[in-house]
Design an enzyme around this catalytic site. Structure first.
Site, PDB file in Angstrom:
ATOM      1  CG  ASP A   1      -6.376  -2.786   2.474  1.00  0.00           C
ATOM      2  OD1 ASP A   1      -5.336  -2.574   3.116  1.00  0.00           O
ATOM      3  OD2 ASP A   1      -6.945  -1.917   1.776  1.00  0.00           O
TER       4      ASP A   1
ATOM      5  CG  HIS B   1      -3.736  -1.458  -2.063  1.00  0.00           C
ATOM      6  ND1 HIS B   1      -4.861  -2.166  -2.472  1.00  0.00           N
ATOM      7  CD2 HIS B   1      -4.158  -0.656  -1.048  1.00  0.00           C
ATOM      8  CE1 HIS B   1      -5.895  -1.793  -1.741  1.00  0.00           C
ATOM      9  NE2 HIS B   1      -5.503  -0.873  -0.866  1.00  0.00           N
TER      10      HIS B   1
ATOM     11  CG  MET C   1     -11.818  -2.657   4.157  1.00  0.00           C
ATOM     12  SD  MET C   1     -10.260  -2.207   3.380  1.00  0.00           S
ATOM     13  CE  MET C   1      -9.376  -1.460   4.754  1.00  0.00           C
TER      14      MET C   1
ATOM     15  CG  ASP D   1      -5.105   2.580   0.433  1.00  0.00           C
ATOM     16  OD1 ASP D   1      -6.069   1.799   0.280  1.00  0.00           O
ATOM     17  OD2 ASP D   1      -4.004   2.235   0.883  1.00  0.00           O
TER      18      ASP D   1
ATOM     19  CB  SER E   1      -0.905   0.008   1.227  1.00  0.00           C
ATOM     20  OG  SER E   1      -1.475   1.305   1.344  1.00  0.00           O
TER      21      SER E   1
ATOM     22  CG  HIS F   1      -9.126   0.414  -1.315  1.00  0.00           C
ATOM     23  ND1 HIS F   1      -8.597   0.138  -0.063  1.00  0.00           N
ATOM     24  CD2 HIS F   1     -10.472   0.415  -1.153  1.00  0.00           C
ATOM     25  CE1 HIS F   1      -9.587  -0.004   0.810  1.00  0.00           C
ATOM     26  NE2 HIS F   1     -10.735   0.150   0.173  1.00  0.00           N
TER      27      HIS F   1
ATOM     28  CG  MET G   1      -8.380   7.284   1.954  1.00  0.00           C
ATOM     29  SD  MET G   1      -7.550   7.290   3.562  1.00  0.00           S
ATOM     30  CE  MET G   1      -6.802   5.666   3.556  1.00  0.00           C
TER      31      MET G   1
ATOM     32  CG  MET H   1     -11.373   3.494   1.122  1.00  0.00           C
ATOM     33  SD  MET H   1      -9.897   3.428   2.151  1.00  0.00           S
ATOM     34  CE  MET H   1      -8.654   3.525   0.880  1.00  0.00           C
TER      35      MET H   1
HETATM   36  C1  DX5 Z   1      -6.665   1.578   4.969  1.00  0.00           C
HETATM   37  C2  DX5 Z   1      -6.111   1.286   3.607  1.00  0.00           C
HETATM   38  C3  DX5 Z   1      -5.000   0.305   3.619  1.00  0.00           C
HETATM   39  C4  DX5 Z   1      -3.798   0.732   4.406  1.00  0.00           C
HETATM   40  C5  DX5 Z   1      -3.066  -0.517   4.835  1.00  0.00           C
HETATM   41  O1  DX5 Z   1      -7.849   2.278   4.835  1.00  0.00           O
HETATM   42  O2  DX5 Z   1      -7.128   0.752   2.767  1.00  0.00           O
HETATM   43  O3  DX5 Z   1      -4.639  -0.077   2.299  1.00  0.00           O
HETATM   44  O4  DX5 Z   1      -2.940   1.564   3.694  1.00  0.00           O
HETATM   45  O5  DX5 Z   1      -2.040  -0.152   5.690  1.00  0.00           O
HETATM   46  P1  DX5 Z   1      -1.470  -1.172   6.807  1.00  0.00           P
HETATM   47  O6  DX5 Z   1      -0.923  -2.372   6.076  1.00  0.00           O
HETATM   48  O7  DX5 Z   1      -0.409  -0.355   7.469  1.00  0.00           O
HETATM   49  O8  DX5 Z   1      -2.599  -1.539   7.707  1.00  0.00           O
HETATM   50 ZN    ZN Z   2      -6.502  -0.119   0.815  1.00  0.00          ZN
END
Ligand code: DX5
Ligand code: ZN
Length: 217
Positions: A177, A31, A139, A33, A7, A64, A35, A66
């Site tokens: 994840d 990956h 998740m 993220d 990530s 991903h 947000m 969010m």
């Molecule tokens: C959280 C993200 C993850 C996050 C994972 O909302 O979707 O992808 O970056 O990070 P770790 O592996 O540190 O939990």
């Molecule tokens: Zn993620």
């Protein structure tokens, strides 16, 4: 085949190119993220960062989402270089959008489609879409932040989902994840995971390549 997806939220943004090269060398998937501060209580990064990573990535990009109204941005992330896009079932439900339509939109861009769910959403809610999906994103922490503690209840959730996928003879992959590390990777794979997302356990490791290799093993 187990795939490791670092990530990039936990990458060093002052030396992003070096971390991208590390993933190119050692891992299987990027990956990313995304947000929006509304669907989840945090903001991350957007198109400029995704495009910069895409410009030197030699492995597929897994976006991903969010965000609320994920359908609004599917085409732009596809154009930015995504090979996989997932959105949260909760986001579609909140806006009254049919998840099947978002999946079709993702597919129409030539991208693999996934639905993500938070730890408090029953895995059975994914069942109506399994035939259509390339992957599901389970998740193992509440979406929003890297570095959270892994939720142990993830194992039975994976097992339930995996048996349903196998019972129907589907190829849909399970991605996990949140809080994934060399310590729980083996048990996650035995429970049915095929793609392991890992942020802090990779980028905060003294040797990220070794951390990735040990999760693969
Ligand atoms: C959280 C993200 C993850 C996050 C994972 O909302 O979707 O992808 O970056 O990070 P770790 O592996 O540190 O939990
Ligand atoms: Zn993620």
């Amino acid at each position: 085949m187990i795939q490791i997806a670092p990530s990039m939220l936990s990458a060093d943004f002052l030396h992003l190119a070096e971390d991208v090269e590390m993933v190119n060398r050692h891992a299987d998937i990027f990956h990313l993220d995304i947000m929006d501060g509304i669907q989840v209580p945090n903001l991350s990064y957007g198109f400029p960062v995704v495009e910069a990573i895409a410009s030197i990535a030699k492995k597929p990009l897994d976006v991903h989402l969010m965000i609320v109204r994920p359908e609004k941005y599917v085409e732009r992330f596809a154009a930015a270089g995504a090979s996989m896009i997932s959105f949260h079932l909760e986001a579609a439900e909140n806006s009254g959008t049919d998840p099947s339509e978002i999946i079709s939109l993702i597919h129409s861009c030539g991208v693999k489609a996934g639905i993500a769910i938070n730890p408090d959403v029953p895995v059975e809610k994914l069942y109506p879409y399994l035939e259509q999906l390339d992957f599901v994103l389970i998740m193992s922490v509440f979406a929003g932040f890297g570095g959270q503690k892994f939720i142990e209840d993830t194992y039975p959730r994976l097992k339930t989902l995996k048996s349903e996928i196998d019972r129907r003879g589907l190829t849909c992959r399970i991605e996990v994840d949140g809080g994934v590390s060399p310590a729980n990777a083996g048990e996650l794979v035995r429970a049915g995971a095929g793609i392991l997302v890992a942020g802090s356990s990779v980028f905060k490791a003294g040797n990220p390549g070794e951390a990735i290799a040990s999760m693969r093993g």
